[in-house]
Design an enzyme around this catalytic site. Structure first.
Site, short mmCIF file in Angstrom:
data_model
loop_
_atom_site.label_atom_id
_atom_site.label_comp_id
_atom_site.label_asym_id
_atom_site.label_seq_id
_atom_site.Cartn_x
_atom_site.Cartn_y
_atom_site.Cartn_z
N ARG A 526 4.16 -10.82 -2.00
CA ARG A 526 3.79 -11.81 -3.02
C ARG A 526 4.94 -12.09 -3.98
O ARG A 526 5.57 -11.17 -4.50
CB ARG A 526 2.58 -11.33 -3.81
N HIS A 705 -6.93 -6.38 -4.08
CA HIS A 705 -5.71 -6.40 -3.28
C HIS A 705 -5.95 -6.06 -1.83
O HIS A 705 -5.07 -6.24 -1.00
CB HIS A 705 -4.68 -5.42 -3.87
C1 LIG Z 1 -1.56 -11.80 -11.30
N1 LIG Z 1 -0.19 -11.65 -10.98
C2 LIG Z 1 0.76 -12.56 -11.33
C3 LIG Z 1 1.96 -12.09 -11.85
N2 LIG Z 1 2.92 -12.93 -12.22
C4 LIG Z 1 2.71 -14.25 -12.10
N3 LIG Z 1 3.66 -15.11 -12.49
N4 LIG Z 1 1.57 -14.75 -11.59
C5 LIG Z 1 0.57 -13.93 -11.19
O1 LIG Z 1 -0.45 -14.42 -10.72
N5 LIG Z 1 2.17 -10.77 -11.99
C6 LIG Z 1 1.15 -9.82 -11.72
C7 LIG Z 1 0.26 -10.31 -10.67
C8 LIG Z 1 0.96 -10.33 -9.36
N6 LIG Z 1 0.14 -10.95 -8.44
C9 LIG Z 1 0.44 -12.01 -7.68
C10 LIG Z 1 -0.57 -12.41 -6.85
C11 LIG Z 1 -0.34 -13.45 -5.99
C12 LIG Z 1 0.86 -14.08 -5.97
C13 LIG Z 1 1.02 -15.15 -5.00
O2 LIG Z 1 0.12 -15.39 -4.23
N7 LIG Z 1 2.14 -15.82 -4.91
C14 LIG Z 1 2.29 -16.84 -3.93
C15 LIG Z 1 3.08 -18.00 -4.47
C16 LIG Z 1 2.26 -18.80 -5.42
C17 LIG Z 1 2.79 -20.19 -5.51
O3 LIG Z 1 3.68 -20.45 -6.28
N8 LIG Z 1 2.29 -21.08 -4.70
C18 LIG Z 1 2.73 -22.45 -4.64
C19 LIG Z 1 3.60 -22.69 -3.42
C20 LIG Z 1 2.99 -22.11 -2.22
C21 LIG Z 1 3.80 -22.31 -0.95
O4 LIG Z 1 4.45 -21.39 -0.52
N9 LIG Z 1 3.70 -23.47 -0.31
C22 LIG Z 1 4.23 -23.66 0.99
C23 LIG Z 1 3.22 -24.44 1.81
C24 LIG Z 1 2.03 -23.60 2.08
C25 LIG Z 1 1.18 -24.08 3.25
O5 LIG Z 1 1.45 -25.13 3.84
O6 LIG Z 1 0.28 -23.34 3.56
C26 LIG Z 1 5.51 -24.46 0.94
O7 LIG Z 1 5.77 -25.08 -0.09
O8 LIG Z 1 6.23 -24.41 1.93
C27 LIG Z 1 1.53 -23.36 -4.60
O9 LIG Z 1 0.40 -22.87 -4.46
O10 LIG Z 1 1.72 -24.56 -4.74
C28 LIG Z 1 2.98 -16.27 -2.72
O11 LIG Z 1 2.80 -16.92 -1.67
O12 LIG Z 1 3.68 -15.26 -2.79
C29 LIG Z 1 1.86 -13.69 -6.80
C30 LIG Z 1 1.66 -12.62 -7.68
#
Ligand SMILES: CN1c2c(nc(N)[nH]c2=O)NC[C@@H]1CNc1ccc(C(=O)N[C@@H](CCC(=O)N[C@@H](CCC(=O)N[C@@H](CCC(=O)O)C(=O)O)C(=O)O)C(=O)O)cc1
Ligand code: HCS
Ligand code: ZN
Length: 765
Positions: A526, A705
């Protein structure tokens, strides 16, 4: 010449290659060999980047499949009994994954190990579990294999290993009731150190000269028993005949300077960004056969380094130490994105102010060359560019806003107090009419690939605004209907529209910028893209009101408005370094206050302001806690004190030990706090019990988780434990944290079971 090295490089990959491969492997889409190959390729690439930047000693051992502490825990053969590890076989990759996530493509699922914050960062490590009978053995070969890999690339390698004190300090066990510093843990050193000796012997046989032993715990308030243990461990490490570089970061080791000069180690790394005052005293205390590695390139933030200031600071040290002065970033570069060159959409001015991991190594190299006396055209050119960028940021008209300054001044007269809790909860109850043990969730529902794909298409322009809005509304409606169907009491809209709980808000606030690819590992696979706060923060438009009001229009049940609190916004962003963090936090608090008030005006009667990072922001030294907690609590109260009595304010915290900050949590005076407790078996509630915490609490009843679906009876049991500690009428039933990382099938099953558990508790009362 000034030797340069790096303490660690981000492993996730500039395009999150490791994340994608891990998730594909866990889903059964690729085999272990493919994953291993990807890991190998990434390591090679990252070593190459460092080599090309001219770094003299390249770190090996900073790569991790999930977490560097878990890599080391499994290397030491420390696997809790529930994972069925044979005492004679190596620990497999799937066992490592089961320890981290509860399940893996092979092996029986079991409860995952606890995960918690790495010092004051947004990185999370897997907590080692130990017992007084703990045995240690060399149970994995990956470190040696990676050293060989790097050597085959012709590199001068410097293996990086968590130090024995740090590893023990971070570990937990039922027998160690006194917390991290429990001195009884030190009894294990006698069995632990021989495995370190064995590892070092193997490294020596591979021709390694320097080994970096990470002991960041030395920047904490260290009891004497642990400092004595440092002498014992240093002797064992030094007996290997290798050169031991003791690496500290995130704070000062000034008070141990004399001790460091007496240890049989060969060098010390200190953090010159966080604690510049320690440079001279530590340099003075070291012996003539010890090197001092200084980190003046910030491994925790993304601004270009003021190399003139760094050079000035280093000159006298260089005179004093000569070749005994080494340079490095302040800490591992794990905490910053990989490479600025992927940021093609940032405007040129802003981009010029930034430096990611790859650029930081360039800064390091030029700083070292300059300090070493190099004065050719190329060096001068780099330094001139750097100077112009740093100076340009300092005088840019984009940083300060008169209206924000004015508002901050006016805010000094805003009351941060609400009427007493007893009065508030009575009016809230009259309005909300919730049953005993009310059920709710923490906010997010599964971020499905459909949602993410829609957002990607929208961002790329192939999905029009209206179609994106329609897709998100459809998602919200589905989430609301589901919650109504299963009988949850306080609903949420599901946060489908948010890429991340901080980045989403950053994108809507002035004073913030965001990256396309600035990924930083948060835990396992993540990642987050911390937004950048470069200037005064202002809320030009409402950020959540439309989504929340829409969700509320679909149901007669209360829908919680959902915001990220000011301290968490601060903590999880890259923050400007030209004003105190406190000032930036107050600006954020004012922006959020406006949002809270707008939500209330739009008919939202329950509003949650998440503060999962408030504990993480706590300074590492106790002496600094009060000042931080005072302003952090004030900022939360500034965000929330503008609402009516019958508007219920929730907050949420996770990944933290709360014992240390109970008074501050109580002073935040949220009507309801939902907290992560299930992985610790409600252990964390003792802090609330001991403190006689007065307001409502929702102790998380299941770990979000893990994809494992919790058992109803197990959750009832946890709540009964909670009811023994706290008044039942103050308790809520909810998961540990948001559900964004989960898939729908397990989410549905888990929440149905949770509602059933609440019903059973109500029947029994
Ligand atoms: C609660 N938590 C968080 C923390 N810090 C943060 N800044 N935010 C938090 O939520 N710290 C403590 C905890 C840590 N926990 C987590 C839990 C989950 C994630 C997570 O899921 N991260 C995602 C990325 C999230 C994001 O930015 N998504 C974007 C882009 C997504 C993407 O990759 N898109 C793809 C296409 C996807 C598809 O076609 O299926 C692309 O662009 O190519 C979005 O949703 O738009 C992760 O994937 O790691 C982080 C911390
Ligand atoms: N409201 C957020 C909190 C995570 S800490 C969520 O549910 O994801
Ligand atoms: Zn959480």
């Amino acid at each position: 010449m000034v030797t340069t090295h790096s303490l660690g490089f981000p492993r996730i990959g500039a395009q999150r290659e490791l994340k994608k491969a891990l998730e594909a492997y866990w889903a059964g889409d690729i085999q272990a060999t493919e994953l291993e190959q990807l890991g190998h390729d990434l390591r090679q690439r990252h070593w190459q980047i460092q080599q090309q930047a001219g770094i003299d000693l390249i770190p090996v051992g900073d790569f991790a499949w999930y977490d560097q502490i878990l890599e080391w825990t499994t290397t030491l053969g420390v696997v809790p009994a529930r994972f069925g590890q044979s005492a004679s076989l190596p620990v497999s990759l799937d066992t490592l994954f089961r320890m981290a996530r509860g399940r893996a493509p092979s092996g029986t699922p079991a409860a995952a190990c606890e995960m918690t914050k790495w010092f004051d960062t947004n990185y999370h490590y897997i907590v080692p579990e130990i017992t007084p009978e703990q045995q240690f053995r060399l149970a994995r070969e990956s470190l040696f294999e990676q050293v060989k890999e790097a050597q085959a690339q012709g590199l001068s390698v410097k293996p990086v290993i968590p130090g024995p004190l740090t590893w023990l300090w971070l570990s937990k066990g039922d027998a160690y009731t006194e917390g991290a510093g429990d001195v009884r843990k030190l009894a294990l050193l006698e069995r632990l150190l021989p495995v370190y000796a064995q590892v070092l012997e193997r490294l020596k046989a591979l021709g390694v000269e320097w080994v970096q032993i990470d002991e960041p715990v030395l920047v904490l308030d260290m009891p004497d028993a642990w400092l004595s243990a440092l002498k014992q461990s240093s002797q064992v490490l030094a007996d290997s005949g290798l050169h031991i570089l003791l690496a500290t970061y995130f704070g000062s080791v000034q008070e141990h300077a004399v001790l460091l000069g007496q240890l049989p180690i060969h060098g010390v790394h200190i953090d010159g960004v966080r604690a510049p005052q320690q440079l001279a005293p530590v340099a003075d205390a070291l012996r003539a056969d010890q090197i001092l590695s200084v980190g003046l390139i910030d491994g925790r933030n993304v601004w270009r380094t003021d190399l003139d200031a760094a050079h000035e600071r280093l000159q006298s040290l260089h005179k004093q130490l000569g070749e005994r002065l080494w340079l490095a970033p302040s800490c591992s570069l794990l905490h910053v994105p990989v490479d600025l060159s992927f940021e093609t959409e940032l405007d040129a001015e802003l981009r010029g102010w930034l430096s990611f991991a790859t650029q930081k190594l360039d800064e390091l190299r030029w700083l070292a060359l300059w300090l070493g006396g190099k004065d050719d055209e190329q060096t001068r050119q780099f330094l001139a560019q750097q100077r112009a960028a740093v100076q340009g940021r300092r005088v840019s008209a984009r940083i300060h806003r008169e209206e924000v300054r004015q508002r901050l001044l006016e805010a000094e007269s805003i009351s941060l107090d609400r009427p007493p809790f007893t009065q508030r909860i009575a009016s809230q109850q009259a309005k909300l009419k919730l049953p005993a043990y009310p059920t709710t969730t923490i906010g997010s529902f599964p971020q499905t690939s459909d949602i993410r794909k829609a957002r990607r298409d929208w961002r790329q322009g192939s999905l029009p605004d209206a179609a994106y809005e329609k897709a998100m509304r459809a998602e919200i409606e589905q989430v609301v209907r589901f919650q109504e169907d299963i009988g949850l009491d306080v609903l949420v809209h599901g946060e489908a529209e948010r890429n991340d709980m901080v980045e989403y808000f950053g994108e809507l606030l002035a004073g913030y910028a965001f990256t396309q690819n600035g990924w930083v590992q948060s835990y396992g696979s993540r990642c987050v893209k911390p937004p950048l706060i470069f200037g005064d923060v202002l809320r030009p438009v409402a950020m959540t009101v439309g989504w929340s009001a829409y969700a509320q229009s679909l149901t007669a049940k209360p829908v919680k408005g959902m915001l990220t609190g000011p301290v968490t916004m601060l903590q999880w962003s890259f923050v400007r370094d030209d004003q105190p963090r406190e000032t930036t936090c107050r600006q954020l608090a004012l922006a959020l206050r406006d949002e809270v008030n707008d939500l209330e005006a739009a008919g939202i009667s329950v509003i949650q302001i998440d503060e999962p990072a408030i504990r993480e922001g706590l300074p590492l030294r106790r002496a600094d806690w009060k000042a931080y907690l005072d302003w952090a609590v004030d900022c939360f109260r500034l965000s929330t004190s503008g609402v009516r009595d019958d508007t219920q304010i929730h907050t949420h915290m996770c990944y933290s030990e709360f014992n240390d900050i109970m008074e501050a949590i109580a002073a935040m005076d949220a009507d309801v706090i939902t907290i992560e407790t299930s992985r610790s078996n409600m252990e964390l509630l003792s802090a609330f019990e001991d403190f006689h915490y007065p307001n409502d609490i929702g102790p998380g009843v299941y770990d979000i988780h893990s994809p494992n679906v919790p058992d109803v009876e197990w959750m009832v049991g946890l709540m009964r434990k909670a009811a023994q500690r706290l008044p039942a009428e103050r308790l809520w039933v909810n998961p540990d944290c948001g559900l964004k990382t989960r898939a729908w099938p397990e989410t549905q099953a888990a929440l149905k079971a949770m509602v059933e558990a609440a019903a059973s508790l109500r029947q029994a009362t």
